[in-house]
Design a protein around this motif. Structure first.
Motif, mmCIF file in Angstrom:
data_model
loop_
_atom_site.group_PDB
_atom_site.id
_atom_site.type_symbol
_atom_site.label_atom_id
_atom_site.label_comp_id
_atom_site.label_asym_id
_atom_site.label_seq_id
_atom_site.Cartn_x
_atom_site.Cartn_y
_atom_site.Cartn_z
ATOM 1 N N ILE A 1 5.721 5.532 0.891
ATOM 2 C CA ILE A 1 4.663 4.525 0.998
ATOM 3 C C ILE A 1 4.307 4.060 -0.408
ATOM 4 N N THR B 1 0.180 1.626 2.988
ATOM 5 C CA THR B 1 0.394 1.019 1.679
ATOM 6 C C THR B 1 -0.827 0.231 1.224
ATOM 7 N N ASP C 1 -0.205 -2.001 -1.130
ATOM 8 C CA ASP C 1 0.591 -3.002 -1.814
ATOM 9 C C ASP C 1 0.694 -4.244 -0.928
ATOM 10 N N ASP D 1 3.985 -5.122 0.894
ATOM 11 C CA ASP D 1 4.611 -4.117 1.742
ATOM 12 C C ASP D 1 3.782 -3.902 3.005
ATOM 13 N N PRO E 1 0.134 4.389 -1.999
ATOM 14 C CA PRO E 1 -0.478 4.844 -0.752
ATOM 15 C C PRO E 1 -1.998 4.937 -0.807
ATOM 16 N N SER F 1 8.510 0.838 5.371
ATOM 17 C CA SER F 1 8.203 0.011 4.214
ATOM 18 C C SER F 1 9.256 -1.093 4.132
#
Length: 195
Positions: free
Chosen positions: A80, A110, A112, A115, A83, A177
């Motif tokens: 991840i 995530t 991000d 993602d 995370p 992911s």
């Protein structure tokens, strides 16, 4: 409109994720305080007891070691990015789970924006695993209900393939992911929930 709202909420959460790294730290602090308050053994990161479950814990003990090993095995094949540990608020409001159905859980999503990775394993109360699985299926459906946002196409494609697996009182959901391999995730899921 009801189906669109969870999708928008989830998309907003995914997009807003990496803008507040400090909130991840305060989330961990809040989670740890919550753990101490409910007098349940938990890991520092998050192996949270479900809220309001103190009375049922005498008969259903949180198996944090099982949850941690399952999440570790799944994250080994599905790392991840950046995370964020899931806490009670995230589980109830992002994953849309009923906290009264859970003994404990552990997972990361995530933080991000580019993602969509998610690994989550829950220990359901006796007789509630099917309910938890159905709620996770509803969460998955909410993520994939609307294809109108082209900028999220890769995330939606990954979410459509999300795996939801149960074994006994344990239920897991894994979203690969970006660039992740569902074949490796499937292999890991075959053994991750065998306790």
């Amino acid at each position: 409109m009801k189906k669109l709202l969870p999708f928008i909420l989830c998309a907003a959460i995914l997009l807003a994720g990496c803008s507040n790294a400090a909130s991840s730290e305060s989330s961990s602090t809040t989670s740890e305080s919550s753990s101490v308050a409910s007098e349940t053994v938990s890991s520092e990161e998050t192996s949270e007891p479900a809220s309001d479950s103190a009375e049922s814990e005498s008969t259903e003990e949180a198996q944090t070691a099982n949850l941690e090993s399952a999440v570790a095995a799944l994250e080994e094949v599905n790392p991840i990015a950046n995370p964020r540990a899931l806490d009670d608020f995230s589980v109830e409001n992002e994953l849309m789970l009923t906290m009264d159905n859970l003994v404990a859980y552990k997972g990361d999503v995530t933080n991000d924006q580019a993602d969509c990775g998610l690994v989550f394993v829950a220990q359901a109360k006796d007789g509630k695993a099917a309910d938890v699985e159905a709620e996770l299926q509803a969460y998955k459906d909410s993520l994939t209900a609307n294809d109108m946002y082209a900028e999220f196409a890769d995330k939606i494609a990954q979410a459509k393939e999300a795996r939801i697996v149960s074994n006994g009182n344990y239920v897991a959901i894994v979203i690969a992911s970006i660039g992740g391999d569902y074949a490796a995730i499937d292999t890991a899921l075959e053994t991750a929930l065998n306790f």
